[in-house]
Design a protein around this motif. Sequence first.
Motif, short mmCIF file in Angstrom:
data_model
loop_
_atom_site.label_atom_id
_atom_site.label_comp_id
_atom_site.label_asym_id
_atom_site.label_seq_id
_atom_site.Cartn_x
_atom_site.Cartn_y
_atom_site.Cartn_z
N ARG A 1 1.12 -1.20 0.12
CA ARG A 1 -0.01 -0.18 0.00
C ARG A 1 0.96 1.38 -0.04
O ARG A 1 0.82 2.20 -0.86
N GLN B 1 -5.37 -4.99 -8.11
CA GLN B 1 -5.50 -3.78 -7.33
C GLN B 1 -6.60 -2.78 -7.99
O GLN B 1 -7.61 -2.31 -7.36
N ILE C 1 -6.98 -2.12 -1.32
CA ILE C 1 -5.85 -2.47 -1.83
C ILE C 1 -4.93 -3.23 -0.80
O ILE C 1 -4.28 -4.29 -1.17
#
Length: 406
Positions: free
Chosen positions: A130, A337, A344
């Motif tokens: 992330r 994603q 995510i």
Amino acid sequence: MISQSTYLPKSHEINHQYNILGAITIAHFINDMMQAIIPAIYPQLERTYHLSLSQIGVITLCAQLSASVFQPVVGWLTDKYPQPFSQLTAMALSSCGIIVLAYANTYFQIIIAVMCIGIGASIFHPESSRVANLASGGRLNMAQAIFQLGGYAGLACAPLLVVMVILPNGQQSVLWLLLLTFLGKILLLYVGLWRRRILQSGFQKANRHMEDIRPLNRKQVRRSIVVLLLLIFSKYFYSAGISNYFQFYAIGNFGATEEQAQMYLFYFLLSTAIATLIGALVADRWGKIFVIRLSVLGSIPFAVMVPYGDITTAVVLITVVGFLISLSFSPILVYAQQLMPNKIGMVSGLFYGVAMGMSGIGTAILGSLADVKGIDYIQNIISLLPLLGLVVFLFPQRTKDGFYIA
């Protein structure tokens, strides 16, 4: 609760994105090197503790499952409840695993050590992926590739560390890795402080950087996710098979020394690191689906030839296969994603976790078969694993007007 995964930092924070991306990439290098030390010292552990290949497979299973089971859960939780310093906890757990591994003198203690390292990895990967997204500035393929390059470089350097440090000095010399983990903790503290500032200062929507991959319907999204998971599983399973058993294949069939076997493994892992960055560059130019298909289909003919050559041919072939199958990792993850842009962390954890867990189970099964059927039989099975990539033909197809069809 606002989902953090659909947001990027404000413009004044983006000025530091390259520092953050560099820091998280180096931390990924350290994390994955600690994971890769375990299979790299398998021949030494086998010799010292008289382990069977099935026992080696169980060690891999414990390492992979502990590194995988928690990843989707960690990703889901941090999507909802941001934890900017969670990676520090991950590095601390992995450090504990290294200490236990250094002083382990029983099979059970080795299992405990690898599970500590594995759990650390399960916490590290979702949030770090992330952070790479947040620091991408919109270049998602490249950011994920740079982040993955750190991990693959760590995997590739582990055999070199074994040859230069651990083999000459013994099992306790793995404690030298604690110097790297100390550096990793400093970098992750820096990243955590940045993330905390982002969380405190508010967000700007980041999905403006996501390619519009609609109008995939929910059924097509699910099918695409399943296909992508199978592709990642194929890559991880093959890589785990080579990392865990090719050393024994080279030593047993061709009389390679342990040092030579480590170097063969280094060539394979180095090729995967280089391919990760090249795959992102190609994906930015020709698209993710093109790279994914080139990767999974191109590797098949080289993989199936591995058992039929001499040691030089086999090493060249596994290096080529390692390069090809790794071209697609970042495009696969970014594509997943983009299919689920509000999740995510969960998606990243799912892809790391399921793939690593399933490959761990498969590797344990291979170890049991190796004790019964022999290492040649296992190498034949491993060479067929890239055939799983044929599921790429199940992707939804894109028409000339940009719409997807089933």
